[in-house]
Scaffold this active site. Structure first.
Site, PDB file in Angstrom:
ATOM      1  N   CYS A 166       0.846  -1.192   0.000  1.00 37.53           N
ATOM      2  CA  CYS A 166       0.000   0.000   0.000  1.00 37.53           C
ATOM      3  C   CYS A 166       0.879   1.238   0.000  1.00 37.53           C
ATOM      4  O   CYS A 166       1.452   1.600   1.038  1.00 37.53           O
ATOM      5  CB  CYS A 166      -0.929   0.000   1.212  1.00 37.53           C
ATOM      6  SG  CYS A 166      -1.931   1.497   1.378  1.00 37.53           S
ATOM      7  N   CYS A 224      -0.311   4.019   2.307  1.00 38.09           N
ATOM      8  CA  CYS A 224      -0.049   3.746   3.713  1.00 38.09           C
ATOM      9  C   CYS A 224       1.414   3.970   4.077  1.00 38.09           C
ATOM     10  O   CYS A 224       1.725   4.505   5.142  1.00 38.09           O
ATOM     11  CB  CYS A 224      -0.424   2.301   4.048  1.00 38.09           C
ATOM     12  SG  CYS A 224      -2.080   1.803   3.529  1.00 38.09           S
ATOM     13  N   ASP A 225       2.328   3.555   3.203  1.00 39.45           N
ATOM     14  CA  ASP A 225       3.739   3.476   3.575  1.00 39.45           C
ATOM     15  C   ASP A 225       4.688   4.298   2.696  1.00 39.45           C
ATOM     16  O   ASP A 225       5.888   4.326   2.963  1.00 39.45           O
ATOM     17  CB  ASP A 225       4.194   2.006   3.536  1.00 39.45           C
ATOM     18  CG  ASP A 225       3.351   1.120   4.436  1.00 39.45           C
ATOM     19  OD1 ASP A 225       3.030   1.562   5.551  1.00 39.45           O
ATOM     20  OD2 ASP A 225       3.003   0.001   4.020  1.00 39.45           O
TER      21      ASP A 225
END
Length: 311
Positions: A137, A140-141
């Site tokens: 993701c 997300c990261d």
């Protein structure tokens, strides 16, 4: 302690675009229903930084679109049981039972919209470096890789879109593509190919990664010549497809060899009163718009089924 049994018209399992759309239609039909979701409500749409192909929005953030769907459902009175893990499911033509930690639900109809999860990269050190250089993701990261070199493995729209997103942080994005073509939309591909921060490596496959505590290099292999080489990078993001969340239903429902739920045109499964919608269903195209369409059809079909059962 015996659990309370709750009789309902409908239960929707999964709170992504398909499940939320189904809940909106079911609420408008005044069905006695509950939506169960064991993760963050909104589904995978939250992993999209920007969406440019949803009707009515030239550009919309994934989180904003998901929040709008959730807000609309709640305003219509949809009861959402968040972070509600299902323990067991029993499905047949005569009775449907869903057990959670708190209750046993006995609905007349069920819509399954549990979606799918990213497939793991098939490399030896995937587990060792998960979240330490291996990710699924970018939203997300991605911010972890400010000014660093990252790689992306995949050939569809998700890989292309995430490559563009990662250029916001990374100094360079290397796309490792095992074939000499991509399967994504031409407009997105053109944008990728014209981005100076993205390098595309056609006909290369990821063999493994290595590093100390975190990834610092990747081993790749040319799919044409067999040549192997190492490239320095700090992270790898995998977008090689998805796996449907159907473990709970495999004993009762007909699935494809890949685990997707088989339905008819009305989203009905092999069991009367049980429907599937969204990415969990066997179909060719998986987009937010097709998930919303599935949710609409499933809810209308479920409403008709419940009305007939109540007669």
């Amino acid at each position: 302690m015996n659990k309370e049994v709750k009789d309902l018209d409908l239960i929707i399992i999964g709170g992504g675009p398909a499940g939320l759309t189904a809940s909106i239609y079911a609420a408008r039909a005044k069905l006695n229903m509950v939506l169960l979701e064991n993760q963050l409500i909104g589904g995978q749409v939250r992993n999209s930084y920007t969406i440019e192909n949803y009707p009515g929005f030239k550009v919309v953030a994934g989180n904003d679109l998901a929040d709008s769907m959730v807000e609309q459902a709640k305003e219509l009175g949809v009861k959402i049981e968040g972070f509600s893990k299902i323990i067991s499911v029993k499905l047949n033509n005569d009775e449907k039972l869903i057990e959670t930690k708190k209750f046993i639900y006995r609905p007349k109809a069920i819509i399954i919209s549990t979606g799918a999860t990213p497939k793991k990269l098939p490399i030896p050190k995937e587990e060792r470096f998960l979240s330490k250089g291996i990710h699924y993701c970018a939203i997300c990261d991605g911010a972890m890789y400010e000014g660093k070199v990252v790689g992306i493995v995949g050939g569809g729209n998700a890989a292309l879109e995430e490559a563009l997103f990662l250029t916001r942080f990374a100094s360079k994005v290397i796309m490792i593509r095992r074939y000499d073509y991509f399967k994504g939309e031409k407009a997105t591909l053109d944008e990728v190919l014209n981005n100076s921060k993205i390098e595309v490596m056609y006909n290369w496959d990821l063999v493994d990664v290595d590093g100390d505590d975190f990834v610092n290099k990747a081993l790749i292999k040319n799919t044409k010549t067999g040549e192997e080489r190492e490239i320095e990078l700090s992270g790898i993001f995998g977008y090689i497809g998805t796996e449907p969340k159907t473990k709970l239903f495999k004993e009762d429902l007909k699935l494809t060899p890949y685990g997707y739920i088989i339905t008819d045109d009305n989203m009905q499964t092999n069991i009367k009163g049980v429907y599937a919608a969204g990415d969990v269903r066997d179909k060719e195209f998986r987009q937010i718009t097709t998930a919303v369409s599935d949710g609409t059809i499933a809810a209308l079909a479920a409403e008709k089924y419940v009305v007939e059962k109540n007669r």
